[in-house]
Design a protein around this motif. Structure first.
Motif, PDB file in Angstrom:
ATOM      1  N   GLY A   1      17.963  -8.566 -26.192  1.00  0.00           N
ATOM      2  CA  GLY A   1      19.359  -8.310 -26.543  1.00  0.00           C
ATOM      3  C   GLY A   1      19.791  -9.057 -27.782  1.00  0.00           C
ATOM      4  N   LEU A   2      19.385 -10.327 -27.906  1.00  0.00           N
ATOM      5  CA  LEU A   2      19.705 -11.102 -29.102  1.00  0.00           C
ATOM      6  C   LEU A   2      19.014 -10.524 -30.327  1.00  0.00           C
ATOM      7  CD1 LEU A   2      19.349 -14.705 -27.622  1.00  0.00           C
ATOM      8  CD2 LEU A   2      21.481 -13.612 -28.326  1.00  0.00           C
ATOM      9  N   ASP A   3      17.780 -10.061 -30.153  1.00  0.00           N
ATOM     10  CA  ASP A   3      16.987  -9.559 -31.276  1.00  0.00           C
ATOM     11  C   ASP A   3      17.553  -8.270 -31.849  1.00  0.00           C
ATOM     12  OD1 ASP A   3      14.916  -9.706 -33.097  1.00  0.00           O
ATOM     13  OD2 ASP A   3      13.461  -8.736 -31.794  1.00  0.00           O
ATOM     14  N   VAL A   4      18.072  -7.395 -30.976  1.00  0.00           N
ATOM     15  CA  VAL A   4      18.608  -6.107 -31.435  1.00  0.00           C
ATOM     16  C   VAL A   4      20.134  -6.101 -31.434  1.00  0.00           C
ATOM     17  CG1 VAL A   4      16.582  -4.874 -30.629  1.00  0.00           C
ATOM     18  CG2 VAL A   4      18.546  -5.086 -29.112  1.00  0.00           C
ATOM     19  N   SER A   5      20.732  -7.265 -31.151  1.00  0.00           N
ATOM     20  CA  SER A   5      22.195  -7.422 -31.152  1.00  0.00           C
ATOM     21  C   SER A   5      22.857  -6.437 -30.185  1.00  0.00           C
ATOM     22  CB  SER A   5      22.761  -7.243 -32.574  1.00  0.00           C
ATOM     23  OG  SER A   5      24.077  -7.727 -32.656  1.00  0.00           O
ATOM     24  N   SER A   6      22.317  -6.372 -28.967  1.00  0.00           N
ATOM     25  CA  SER A   6      22.850  -5.474 -27.942  1.00  0.00           C
ATOM     26  C   SER A   6      23.610  -6.278 -26.902  1.00  0.00           C
ATOM     27  CB  SER A   6      21.722  -4.685 -27.280  1.00  0.00           C
ATOM     28  OG  SER A   6      22.204  -3.958 -26.175  1.00  0.00           O
ATOM     29  N   GLY A   7      24.934  -6.152 -26.893  1.00  0.00           N
ATOM     30  CA  GLY A   7      25.746  -6.863 -25.925  1.00  0.00           C
ATOM     31  C   GLY A   7      25.474  -6.438 -24.492  1.00  0.00           C
ATOM     32  N   ALA A   8      25.190  -5.136 -24.291  1.00  0.00           N
ATOM     33  CA  ALA A   8      24.945  -4.632 -22.939  1.00  0.00           C
ATOM     34  C   ALA A   8      23.690  -5.266 -22.331  1.00  0.00           C
ATOM     35  CB  ALA A   8      24.816  -3.109 -22.970  1.00  0.00           C
ATOM     36  N   VAL A   9      22.627  -5.378 -23.124  1.00  0.00           N
ATOM     37  CA  VAL A   9      21.382  -5.982 -22.616  1.00  0.00           C
ATOM     38  C   VAL A   9      21.592  -7.460 -22.321  1.00  0.00           C
ATOM     39  CG1 VAL A   9      18.967  -6.472 -23.157  1.00  0.00           C
ATOM     40  CG2 VAL A   9      19.977  -4.310 -23.863  1.00  0.00           C
ATOM     41  N   ILE A  10      22.347  -8.152 -23.184  1.00  0.00           N
ATOM     42  CA  ILE A  10      22.613  -9.578 -22.971  1.00  0.00           C
ATOM     43  C   ILE A  10      23.412  -9.790 -21.685  1.00  0.00           C
ATOM     44  CG2 ILE A  10      23.832 -11.579 -23.904  1.00  0.00           C
ATOM     45  CD1 ILE A  10      23.117 -10.556 -26.691  1.00  0.00           C
ATOM     46  N   ILE A  11      24.398  -8.928 -21.442  1.00  0.00           N
ATOM     47  CA  ILE A  11      25.180  -9.035 -20.207  1.00  0.00           C
ATOM     48  C   ILE A  11      24.285  -8.827 -18.988  1.00  0.00           C
ATOM     49  CG2 ILE A  11      26.969  -7.895 -18.849  1.00  0.00           C
ATOM     50  CD1 ILE A  11      28.483  -7.422 -21.454  1.00  0.00           C
ATOM     51  N   GLY A  12      23.359  -7.878 -19.075  1.00  0.00           N
ATOM     52  CA  GLY A  12      22.417  -7.666 -17.978  1.00  0.00           C
ATOM     53  C   GLY A  12      21.577  -8.907 -17.712  1.00  0.00           C
ATOM     54  N   ALA A  13      21.143  -9.576 -18.779  1.00  0.00           N
ATOM     55  CA  ALA A  13      20.358 -10.805 -18.619  1.00  0.00           C
ATOM     56  C   ALA A  13      21.183 -11.907 -17.957  1.00  0.00           C
ATOM     57  CB  ALA A  13      19.854 -11.267 -19.990  1.00  0.00           C
ATOM     58  N   MET A  14      22.466 -11.991 -18.306  1.00  0.00           N
ATOM     59  CA  MET A  14      23.339 -12.996 -17.688  1.00  0.00           C
ATOM     60  C   MET A  14      23.467 -12.767 -16.181  1.00  0.00           C
ATOM     61  SD  MET A  14      26.479 -12.984 -20.397  1.00  0.00           S
ATOM     62  CE  MET A  14      26.231 -12.982 -22.171  1.00  0.00           C
ATOM     63  N   LEU A  15      23.565 -11.497 -15.801  1.00  0.00           N
ATOM     64  CA  LEU A  15      23.820 -11.164 -14.391  1.00  0.00           C
ATOM     65  C   LEU A  15      22.638 -11.505 -13.488  1.00  0.00           C
ATOM     66  CD1 LEU A  15      25.698  -7.761 -14.774  1.00  0.00           C
ATOM     67  CD2 LEU A  15      26.651  -9.914 -13.961  1.00  0.00           C
ATOM     68  N   ILE A  16      21.415 -11.355 -13.997  1.00  0.00           N
ATOM     69  CA  ILE A  16      20.251 -11.588 -13.138  1.00  0.00           C
ATOM     70  C   ILE A  16      19.695 -13.006 -13.277  1.00  0.00           C
ATOM     71  CG2 ILE A  16      19.630  -9.153 -13.250  1.00  0.00           C
ATOM     72  CD1 ILE A  16      17.382  -9.859 -15.141  1.00  0.00           C
ATOM     73  N   SER A  17      20.282 -13.820 -14.157  1.00  0.00           N
ATOM     74  CA  SER A  17      19.767 -15.174 -14.363  1.00  0.00           C
ATOM     75  C   SER A  17      20.018 -16.046 -13.141  1.00  0.00           C
ATOM     76  CB  SER A  17      20.436 -15.801 -15.593  1.00  0.00           C
ATOM     77  OG  SER A  17      20.129 -17.187 -15.671  1.00  0.00           O
ATOM     78  N   PRO A  18      18.993 -16.790 -12.653  1.00  0.00           N
ATOM     79  CA  PRO A  18      19.173 -17.680 -11.495  1.00  0.00           C
ATOM     80  C   PRO A  18      19.514 -19.111 -11.895  1.00  0.00           C
ATOM     81  CG  PRO A  18      16.847 -17.437 -11.963  1.00  0.00           C
ATOM     82  CD  PRO A  18      17.585 -16.655 -13.037  1.00  0.00           C
ATOM     83  N   LEU A  19      19.994 -19.324 -13.125  1.00  0.00           N
ATOM     84  CA  LEU A  19      20.256 -20.676 -13.609  1.00  0.00           C
ATOM     85  C   LEU A  19      21.494 -21.306 -12.982  1.00  0.00           C
ATOM     86  CD1 LEU A  19      19.507 -20.305 -17.424  1.00  0.00           C
ATOM     87  CD2 LEU A  19      18.355 -21.845 -15.848  1.00  0.00           C
ATOM     88  N   MET A  20      22.423 -20.497 -12.491  1.00  0.00           N
ATOM     89  CA  MET A  20      23.687 -21.033 -12.000  1.00  0.00           C
ATOM     90  C   MET A  20      23.500 -21.952 -10.792  1.00  0.00           C
ATOM     91  SD  MET A  20      26.968 -21.169 -12.404  1.00  0.00           S
ATOM     92  CE  MET A  20      27.418 -19.777 -13.420  1.00  0.00           C
ATOM     93  N   SER A  21      22.608 -21.595  -9.861  1.00  0.00           N
ATOM     94  CA  SER A  21      22.468 -22.366  -8.626  1.00  0.00           C
ATOM     95  C   SER A  21      22.003 -23.807  -8.852  1.00  0.00           C
ATOM     96  CB  SER A  21      21.511 -21.644  -7.674  1.00  0.00           C
ATOM     97  OG  SER A  21      22.089 -20.423  -7.232  1.00  0.00           O
ATOM     98  N   PRO A  22      20.969 -24.081  -9.672  1.00  0.00           N
ATOM     99  CA  PRO A  22      20.606 -25.490  -9.905  1.00  0.00           C
ATOM    100  C   PRO A  22      21.729 -26.298 -10.548  1.00  0.00           C
ATOM    101  CG  PRO A  22      18.845 -24.033 -10.629  1.00  0.00           C
ATOM    102  CD  PRO A  22      20.020 -23.162 -10.316  1.00  0.00           C
ATOM    103  N   ILE A  23      22.513 -25.655 -11.432  1.00  0.00           N
ATOM    104  CA  ILE A  23      23.607 -26.372 -12.090  1.00  0.00           C
ATOM    105  C   ILE A  23      24.696 -26.710 -11.084  1.00  0.00           C
ATOM    106  CG2 ILE A  23      25.400 -26.162 -13.852  1.00  0.00           C
ATOM    107  CD1 ILE A  23      23.491 -24.408 -15.437  1.00  0.00           C
TER     108      ILE A  23
END
Length: 461
Positions: free
Chosen positions: A53-75
């Protein structure tokens, strides 16, 4: 009395303790903290999607990556463990968060090392210079996240928190910086990730304390005090850099505003149109670049501005004016010309589409005529073997009101069918009723084939 009533009203509106599920909150965060199994695959996919998403400047793909990221729980686990004085949970949360961050860096660095694109897109640049707003987003996103998880009736706020705080994209921006050797991008992206992680954890800690979660106690009181001191030191160490970063952000914003008031506004008031201005940071000096069109610069103006900066404790900044060789009128004329060209091209496109539509209509009419002259006879004779000859054409007729109309005229020559065995020729002849029935069917057939309303069938024997 009034103050007590107001306090009770606010307490009823803002109090969330009666809706809190303490045990469920701790269990849910603890269970989702480990980065293993499904979480590992989700993390890899999230890092890859964010990098693409960052490479092709696609906001939709970046939002999808945010939604499936499991980083929130350890924080969230870091903030919760500090709030309830749970040393084991803190160690596990920090370890899993470090592992997840390292995995995200490795995946994104690997991707950006292989991608044929690799140019810094707007999505990448937007995550290299965090501002005070990013800190506020992380803090209030963390508040929303822990409040949502702590409710006894779970809500769907976590996806919104994941999108708002955006943990994976800045981490992948740091990976881009490593892959391309642009360490300012690496530090900017990782700095934004660090800010998000720290302030989400801080928000979690504060809400846990507000909700009065039960603090873990130890049988050995000396050990309990030791653990509390260790937790306090860790919290101080984690929060202190974020305070320093926040101070630097505030300082940079204040400096930029000060330069704008001292230099940029004065320059714009000298009948010069500013296209843009920016601060370029170097090791020794910071250059205030002003891109301008308009009147020729006054002699010594840049030196005057440098003196103004020196007097206002900005001696490490220097002004550089890039004067484009066009006037403000030329810029307006070019803008007007671009607008006119776009309008003309749009009208030309509309005209081409109109001509194309007219040509298609003409082709369809020609196709109808080709069918009329070429296929109608064979089709009719195939359907009605009694027809010996068929002619199809158009005829213009005038009504009593002097209105003209185009009618499809079908001329048919009929022949008597061959008599069946034992049948006389007289008996085999077509009768008038049969012919009228055939004419009705033929009229419907031709009208449907040619998409016409008026069809006249004339029969001859």
């Amino acid at each position: 009395m009034l103050l007590k009533s107001l306090k009770n009203t606010l307490d009823g509106v803002l109090n969330i303790q009666h809706e809190t599920d303490e045990e469920g909150t701790i269990r849910e965060i603890y269970d989702k903290t480990p980065i293993r199994g499904n979480n590992t695959w989700m993390l890899i996919c999230s890092a890859m999607l964010a990098s693409i998403g960052l490479d092709v400047s696609s906001g939709a793909v970046i939002i999808g990556a945010m939604l499936i990221s499991p980083l929130m729980s350890p924080i969230l686990g870091v903030g919760l463990s500090v709030g309830i004085n749970d040393k084991e949970m803190l160690v596990a949360s920090v370890k899993n968060l470090a592992l997840a961050a390292l995995a995200g860096l490795i995946v994104s660095t690997f991707y950006f090392s292989l991608t044929p694109l690799g140019e810094p897109t707007n999505e990448i640049l937007a995550r290299t210079q965090p501002t005070l707003l990013d800190v506020l987003v992380a803090f209030f996103g963390g508040v929303a996240g822990i409040v949502s998880i702590s409710r006894s009736d779970k809500s769907n706020a976590i996806p919104g928190v994941a999108i708002a705080t955006a943990l994976m994209p800045p981490l992948c921006t740091a990976g881009y910086g490593l892959a391309m050797g642009k360490f300012n991008y690496f530090f900017g992206g990782f700095y934004l990730f660090f800010i998000n992680a720290v302030f989400i954890s801080l928000a979690t800690f504060l809400i846990v304390k507000y909700l009065k979660f039960e603090v873990k106690h130890y049988l050995d009181k000396q050990k309990e005090r030791q653990v509390a001191r260790i937790m306090g030191v860790i919290l101080f160490i984690v929060v202190l850099p974020s305070v320093y970063f926040l101070y630097n952000i505030y300082k940079d914003l204040q400096t930029k505003k000060k330069i704008e008031n001292l230099i940029v506004k004065d320059f714009a008031g000298r009948n010069n149109e500013i296209l843009k201005w920016e601060i370029a940071n170097t090791d020794s000096l910071n250059v205030v670049k002003i891109y301008s069109v308009g009147n020729k610069l006054e002699e010594g103006l840049v030196g005057h501005y440098n003196g103004v900066l020196q007097k206002n404790s900005l001696g490490d900044y220097r002004v550089k004016v890039v004067q484009l060789d066009v006037s403000a009128e030329d810029v307006q004329q070019m803008a007007s010309q671009i607008t006119n060209n776009l309008t003309r091209d749009f009208l030309k496109t509309v005209e081409i589409q109109k001509l194309h539509s007219q040509r298609l209509d003409s082709i369809h009419r020609q196709e109808a005529k080709v069918y009329t002259s070429g296929q109608a006879t064979s089709d009719l004779k195939l359907l009605f073997p009694e027809i010996s000859k068929a002619q199809v054409g158009e005829m213009v007729v005038a009504s009593e009101q002097q209105k003209q109309d185009t009618v499809v005229l079908v001329m048919l020559d009929w022949q008597s069918p061959q008599p069946k065995p034992g049948q006389s020729k007289q008996a085999a002849k077509l009768n008038a009723a049969s012919v009228r029935e055939h004419e009705s069917r033929i009229s419907s057939f031709i009208a449907r084939k040619l998409n016409r309303d008026s069809v006249q069938v004339v029969s001859r024997f």
